[in-house]
Structures are given as structure tokens and as C-alpha cells.
Design an enzyme around this catalytic site. Sequence first.
Site, PDB file in Angstrom:
ATOM      1  N   HIS A  12       0.829  -1.208   0.000  1.00  0.00           N
ATOM      2  CA  HIS A  12       0.000   0.000   0.000  1.00  0.00           C
ATOM      3  C   HIS A  12       0.859   1.252   0.000  1.00  0.00           C
ATOM      4  O   HIS A  12       2.068   1.207   0.220  1.00  0.00           O
ATOM      5  CB  HIS A  12      -0.949   0.027   1.210  1.00  0.00           C
ATOM      6  N   ASP A  59       0.568   4.904   2.035  1.00  0.00           N
ATOM      7  CA  ASP A  59      -0.193   5.432   3.166  1.00  0.00           C
ATOM      8  C   ASP A  59      -1.147   6.544   2.749  1.00  0.00           C
ATOM      9  O   ASP A  59      -0.747   7.488   2.059  1.00  0.00           O
ATOM     10  CB  ASP A  59       0.771   5.994   4.239  1.00  0.00           C
ATOM     11  N   HIS A  66       4.781   0.103   0.363  1.00  0.00           N
ATOM     12  CA  HIS A  66       5.500  -0.659   1.379  1.00  0.00           C
ATOM     13  C   HIS A  66       4.617  -1.796   1.897  1.00  0.00           C
ATOM     14  O   HIS A  66       3.394  -1.792   1.692  1.00  0.00           O
ATOM     15  CB  HIS A  66       5.999   0.238   2.513  1.00  0.00           C
ATOM     16  N   ARG A  71       4.831   5.725  14.277  1.00  0.00           N
ATOM     17  CA  ARG A  71       4.851   6.391  12.970  1.00  0.00           C
ATOM     18  C   ARG A  71       4.282   7.792  13.061  1.00  0.00           C
ATOM     19  O   ARG A  71       3.247   7.994  13.705  1.00  0.00           O
ATOM     20  CB  ARG A  71       4.029   5.570  11.967  1.00  0.00           C
TER      21      ARG A  71
END
Length: 294
Positions: A101, A103, A257, A272
Site C-alpha cells: 500500500h 499510506d 511498502h 509512525r
Amino acid sequence: MRAEKFHIHRVAGALGAEIGGVDLSADLPGATIADIRAALVEHQVIFFRGQRLAPEAQVRLGARFGPLNIHPYVAGMPAHPEVMEIVKEPEDRVNFGGGWHSDMSFLERPAIGSILYAVEVPEFGGDTLFASQAAAFEALTPALRRTLEGLRAVHSAAREYSSQGHSAQRRKSMSVVEAEGAVGEYVHPVVLVHPESGRKALYVNPAFTVRFEGWSARESRPLLEFLFQHCRSEAFTCRFRWEAGSVAFWDNRQVWHYALNDYPGQRRHMRRVTVDPWPTERATPRAAALAGAD
Ligand code: SIN
């Protein structure tokens, strides 16, 4: 200008570079931030080792690159809502981010970058894979590239974050807020022109892209499936082995990623922050000129 003691070495042919000689928790001069940003745009994902980033320091670092995103469907840390804790407990079966995907492509203005810091990592496994969508685009024939440049695609968080979705259903260690009724659909170009480099990259992904604009889901599926297979070809990837204190900073405009889920019975704990575009972010004149060049 390159900051002193800033070492870069590439880790794979298509993307990825490890940077040494920078303490990311320090109040870095503007020139170093500019160098890091340039390295990010050039290498698409950059890695740092041996860092100590408290949540405040990670927020301070991320905010040097753009406003920080507060995830609409995953609760952040109570004192730092911009910091998402990505945790897989030993008893969890499903991990967060365990599929290819980009983000936040399901937002109207998707995130430009994500900075992931490793707090605790399993003894083995738990690597993250990255795939260059710029290299994937460049490997297509000119005819298909031209066709794709004329298309836009619809993105949605529904599959991942609705009450039936992958994230909400099967993992207990993170607080996923059900997105039922709140999930919009947003349309983005299938080929994104990078606003800072002018390099073109494919911008569809298996987690969030649901169809091409104006096409039905059934009509879209064969071409999307072809692209999803093509985009994860080994030649476009690199793989990062985490240690506690490692940081990865990836450019969502040109990279997919995938968080590997190959460490059953062990704990993995990451934090994150996700960087949004500046409200006025536009293509630089150089990028616009390069994008128009072919
Ligand atoms: C993600 O941001 O998708 C998670 C990546 C990871 O945990 O390696």
C-alpha cells in the site's frame, strides 16, 4: 549544501539508501533538513540506524517536513495524537500494514511521507519491503504509459477500515475506529508527477484503489490486477531489516511498502508520524518543466 558528516549509501538498484552521521533527535539546521528531503526524493526511502526518538522528538522531526496527519481511523498516542503506535503483540495473528500500500491514498490530499521508528523488534522477521512505483512506471511500454497517464483512479479506505475491513476485524492490539459511513472516495491520477523531482510514478495500490474513474469495478479489475502484479516485481523492491532505534522515512508519492508478518509469538512495536503536504504545496517550476519534457 550538504551537512557535515552526512553519509549516504544505496541499498538496492531501484530505491533505498541508508544515511549515517545524523542525530534525528537534535534540533537540525535547515540545511540538514533540506539534505534529508533531497535524499528522500532521490532515493524514495531512506534509513537511519542507532536513533533515540522520544515521541516529542519524532513529532518535532516530522513537522520539519510538513503538517502531521492525525489518522482518521487509528487512534494516536493520547498525549501525541499525531503519533500512531503500530504494535503486534505475541498473541496477535494479523499485523498492521501487512499488504502492499501507499499510506493514506484514500484521503483527498494524501500523505507525502511517513517516518517509522522502531521501539522493539522481534529477534527475527518483521522486515518491511518497499517497492519503487517510479521504477514500475518506467518499466512499462510507452503505449501503456501514455494510456495510464490519461486515467484517474478512485481510492477508498472502506475495504481496510470499515467494520468488515482487515484492520478493524482481526487485530486487538491497536485501536481502530470503525469508519462505517465516514469513508469517502477520492480520485487521484493513476500516474503521479512528483512535485519536487518531476519523476513520474504509478499511484494505484491494492489496499485502497477500487476502480478507475468512469469504469465499473468489474471493468477495472483486469488492468488493476496487472498493475498490482507488475508493481511488486522483485526488481523494483528493497527490504529493510529493523533494529531497535532504526528509522525509515519513505515517500508515499513514489513508494509502496509492506510490513512482513513472519514473527509469530514475538512482539513488534513501532511509532509512525505521517507527513501531509503543505497547504500550498505545488510542483516546483523545475518539476513542472521535467514532467512536461516527454
Ligand atoms: C505501515 O506504516 O504500513 C507499517 C509498516 C511497518 O510496520 O513496517
